[in-house]
Design a protein around this motif. Structure first.
Motif, PDB file in Angstrom:
ATOM      1  N   LEU A  76       0.758  -1.251   0.238  1.00 16.90           N
ATOM      2  CA  LEU A  76       0.121  -0.021  -0.114  1.00 16.90           C
ATOM      3  C   LEU A  76       0.979   1.201  -0.051  1.00 16.90           C
ATOM      4  N   LEU A  77       0.560   2.146  -0.894  1.00 17.02           N
ATOM      5  CA  LEU A  77       1.613   3.193  -1.292  1.00 17.02           C
ATOM      6  C   LEU A  77       0.762   4.478  -0.865  1.00 17.02           C
ATOM      7  N   GLY A  78       1.176   5.345   0.183  1.00 15.56           N
ATOM      8  CA  GLY A  78       0.546   6.646   0.472  1.00 15.56           C
ATOM      9  C   GLY A  78       1.353   7.794   0.163  1.00 15.56           C
ATOM     10  N   ARG A  79       0.899   8.839   0.239  1.00 11.01           N
ATOM     11  CA  ARG A  79       1.555  10.180   0.398  1.00 11.01           C
ATOM     12  C   ARG A  79       2.563  10.360   1.317  1.00 11.01           C
ATOM     13  N   GLY A  80       2.502  10.410   2.490  1.00 11.02           N
ATOM     14  CA  GLY A  80       3.598  10.203   3.562  1.00 11.02           C
ATOM     15  C   GLY A  80       3.235  11.637   3.993  1.00 11.02           C
ATOM     16  N   SER A  81       3.380  11.772   5.513  1.00  9.12           N
ATOM     17  CA  SER A  81       3.198  12.908   6.149  1.00  9.12           C
ATOM     18  C   SER A  81       4.101  12.935   7.348  1.00  9.12           C
ATOM     19  N   SER A  82       4.460  14.107   8.159  1.00  6.56           N
ATOM     20  CA  SER A  82       5.224  14.479   9.056  1.00  6.56           C
ATOM     21  C   SER A  82       4.430  14.247  10.100  1.00  6.56           C
ATOM     22  N   ASP A  83       3.118  13.873  10.198  1.00  6.31           N
ATOM     23  CA  ASP A  83       2.240  13.748  11.402  1.00  6.31           C
ATOM     24  C   ASP A  83       1.994  12.065  11.591  1.00  6.31           C
ATOM     25  N   GLY A  89      -1.215  10.331  10.769  1.00  3.20           N
ATOM     26  CA  GLY A  89      -1.813  10.222   9.182  1.00  3.20           C
ATOM     27  C   GLY A  89      -0.961   9.222   8.744  1.00  3.20           C
ATOM     28  N   ASN A  90       0.298   8.761   9.032  1.00  3.53           N
ATOM     29  CA  ASN A  90       0.894   7.629   8.470  1.00  3.53           C
ATOM     30  C   ASN A  90       0.230   6.264   9.046  1.00  3.53           C
ATOM     31  N   ALA A  91       0.014   6.563  10.348  1.00  4.22           N
ATOM     32  CA  ALA A  91      -0.760   5.255  11.042  1.00  4.22           C
ATOM     33  C   ALA A  91      -2.090   4.818  10.381  1.00  4.22           C
ATOM     34  N   GLU A  92      -2.780   5.686   9.686  1.00  2.00           N
ATOM     35  CA  GLU A  92      -4.059   5.151   9.160  1.00  2.00           C
ATOM     36  C   GLU A  92      -3.725   4.344   8.053  1.00  2.00           C
ATOM     37  N   LEU A  93      -2.500   4.486   7.298  1.00  2.00           N
ATOM     38  CA  LEU A  93      -2.424   3.655   6.354  1.00  2.00           C
ATOM     39  C   LEU A  93      -1.831   2.408   6.761  1.00  2.00           C
ATOM     40  N   THR A  99       5.416   7.872  -0.857  1.00  2.00           N
ATOM     41  CA  THR A  99       5.954   8.669  -1.687  1.00  2.00           C
ATOM     42  C   THR A  99       6.856   9.826  -1.317  1.00  2.00           C
ATOM     43  N   GLY A 100       6.843  10.174  -0.070  1.00  2.00           N
ATOM     44  CA  GLY A 100       7.539  11.355   0.204  1.00  2.00           C
ATOM     45  C   GLY A 100       7.450  11.370   1.748  1.00  2.00           C
ATOM     46  N   ILE A 101       8.201  12.590   2.519  1.00  2.00           N
ATOM     47  CA  ILE A 101       8.147  13.049   3.765  1.00  2.00           C
ATOM     48  C   ILE A 101       8.634  12.048   4.725  1.00  2.00           C
ATOM     49  N   THR A 102       8.068  10.589   4.700  1.00  2.00           N
ATOM     50  CA  THR A 102       8.569   9.938   5.654  1.00  2.00           C
ATOM     51  C   THR A 102       9.070   8.384   4.978  1.00  2.00           C
ATOM     52  N   TRP A 103       9.151   7.580   5.824  1.00  2.00           N
ATOM     53  CA  TRP A 103       9.806   6.368   5.268  1.00  2.00           C
ATOM     54  C   TRP A 103       9.166   5.123   5.626  1.00  2.00           C
ATOM     55  N   PRO A 104       9.317   3.883   5.070  1.00  2.00           N
ATOM     56  CA  PRO A 104      10.142   3.608   3.705  1.00  2.00           C
ATOM     57  C   PRO A 104       9.700   3.954   2.429  1.00  2.00           C
ATOM     58  N   ARG A 105      10.359   4.079   1.483  1.00  2.00           N
ATOM     59  CA  ARG A 105       9.988   4.452   0.245  1.00  2.00           C
ATOM     60  C   ARG A 105       9.755   3.117  -0.637  1.00  2.00           C
ATOM     61  N   LEU A 106       9.185   3.333  -1.768  1.00  2.00           N
ATOM     62  CA  LEU A 106       8.810   2.234  -2.401  1.00  2.00           C
ATOM     63  C   LEU A 106       9.962   1.284  -2.954  1.00  2.00           C
ATOM     64  N   HIS A 147       4.738  24.404  14.402  1.00  4.55           N
ATOM     65  CA  HIS A 147       4.470  23.856  13.073  1.00  4.55           C
ATOM     66  C   HIS A 147       4.871  24.528  12.057  1.00  4.55           C
ATOM     67  N   ALA A 148       5.701  23.929  11.133  1.00  7.92           N
ATOM     68  CA  ALA A 148       6.029  24.710   9.991  1.00  7.92           C
ATOM     69  C   ALA A 148       6.221  23.671   8.710  1.00  7.92           C
ATOM     70  N   HIS A 149       4.948  24.177   7.913  1.00  4.33           N
ATOM     71  CA  HIS A 149       4.453  23.084   6.835  1.00  4.33           C
ATOM     72  C   HIS A 149       5.253  23.816   5.668  1.00  4.33           C
ATOM     73  N   ALA A 150       5.944  23.068   5.026  1.00 14.30           N
ATOM     74  CA  ALA A 150       6.684  23.714   3.940  1.00 14.30           C
ATOM     75  C   ALA A 150       5.932  23.491   2.558  1.00 14.30           C
ATOM     76  N   HIS A 151       5.082  22.716   2.351  1.00 12.16           N
ATOM     77  CA  HIS A 151       4.187  22.311   1.438  1.00 12.16           C
ATOM     78  C   HIS A 151       5.042  21.597   0.240  1.00 12.16           C
ATOM     79  N   HIS A 152       5.963  20.727   0.993  1.00  5.94           N
ATOM     80  CA  HIS A 152       6.754  20.030  -0.019  1.00  5.94           C
ATOM     81  C   HIS A 152       6.245  18.391   0.164  1.00  5.94           C
ATOM     82  N   HIS A 153       6.024  17.670  -0.878  1.00  8.70           N
ATOM     83  CA  HIS A 153       5.667  16.593  -0.621  1.00  8.70           C
ATOM     84  C   HIS A 153       6.532  15.503  -1.493  1.00  8.70           C
ATOM     85  N   GLY A 154       7.843  15.945  -1.769  1.00 14.36           N
ATOM     86  CA  GLY A 154       8.905  15.168  -2.554  1.00 14.36           C
ATOM     87  C   GLY A 154       9.262  13.984  -1.846  1.00 14.36           C
TER      88      GLY A 154
END
Length: 276
Positions: free
Chosen positions: A136-143, A146-150, A171-178, A269-276
């Motif tokens: 299952l591949l999700g967006r990824g979050s610093s929260d 949010g990651n726990a829901e996946l 796909t970004g923000i957190t690990w592991p990657r695909l 909280h500092a959200h940089a709007h970066h999902h890379g």
């Protein structure tokens, strides 16, 4: 004057086709509920953003019901959206703004994940689950929440099927990657791998996932890969949104709306709007 406006808040994509698909989703919902006034705005990467969307929804309305068309509650849902609603309440004191919960990942959406998985497995000619991994591949979050829901959905997939390996990747923000998860599954003997993007709409990240899978096919020529479709329009999603609108008081308010600790959290909280 309209008694109520339903304001759908979507994430927004740098790829225009993602926002177009979102707008088409909302347009089809309007057709299903012609008696409702349904508006759309985005958090980022779009023409109509939160403040303008809230102002448009408030025009001529007594109540605005804000419904996030978002799977996971992270910074956007917990911080930015409640802050924007507070600003709108100050600008439109005659309008009652009600914030509903995000879609979340639960029993309502699990059948859709299962359907996408089964579609992918059919591409692999329904292989032996003992040698077919699922990711299952999700967006990824610093929260972490949010990651726990996946992670919860990955466990549910494991419980409902016979696959020996069901993993999650981001796909970004957190690990592991695909790529890391695929390498692990190949080492553990998986001969086929079904990848299920847990995404509502297309966009830059969906295109990136497609490119990643093509590279993986070249890297592991003896492994068969199947890439499932993102969710797109599905009446189960519409039913969940309508439940948020009509049963919202029982389901609870938006994450962190009205929370006295949010101001302190916003300071950190500092959200940089970066999902890379």
């Amino acid at each position: 004057m309209n008694e109520r406006t339903v304001l759908v808040v979507a994430h927004g994509s740098r790829e225009a086709t993602g926002n177009v698909e979102t707008a088409e989703f909302v347009a089809r919902w309007r057709q299903m509920r012609p008696q409702w006034r349904i508006e759309l705005c985005f958090i980022e990467h779009a023409e109509i953003l939160l403040d303008e969307g809230l102002d448009r929804a408030a025009e001529g309305a007594r109540e605005v019901v804000v419904v996030p068309l978002i799977l996971n509650a992270a910074g956007h849902v917990k911080m930015e959206l409640p802050e924007a609603i507070e600003r709108a309440r100050a600008r439109h004191p005659q309008v009652h703004f009600v914030a509903r919960r995000h879609l979340g990942m639960g029993a309502e959406l699990f059948p859709l994940i299962q359907q996408r998985l089964q579609e992918a497995l059919r591409e692999l000619d329904v292989p032996d689950p003992a040698t077919t991994g699922v990711i299952l591949l999700g967006r990824g979050s610093s929260d972490p929440g949010g990651n726990a829901e996946l992670a919860k959905m990955a466990r549910w997939v494991f419980e409902a099927n016979d696959h020996e390996l069901v993993d999650l990747a981001f796909t970004g923000i957190t690990w592991p990657r695909l790529e890391t998860v695929v390498a692990r599954q190949v080492k553990l003997g998986m001969m086929q791998i079904a990848i299920v993007p847990v995404y509502l709409f297309t966009g830059v990240l969906i295109e990136r996932i497609g490119a990643q899978v093509e590279r993986l096919r070249r890297q592991y020529p003896t492994v068969a890969f199947a890439l499932a479709r993102h969710f797109g329009f599905d009446e189960r999603l519409v039913a969940l949104l309508e439940s948020r609108v009509t049963n919202g008081e029982r389901e609870g308010m938006l994450e962190c709306d009205g929370c006295k600790y949010r101001a302190a959290a916003a300071h950190e909280h500092a959200h940089a709007h970066h999902h890379g």
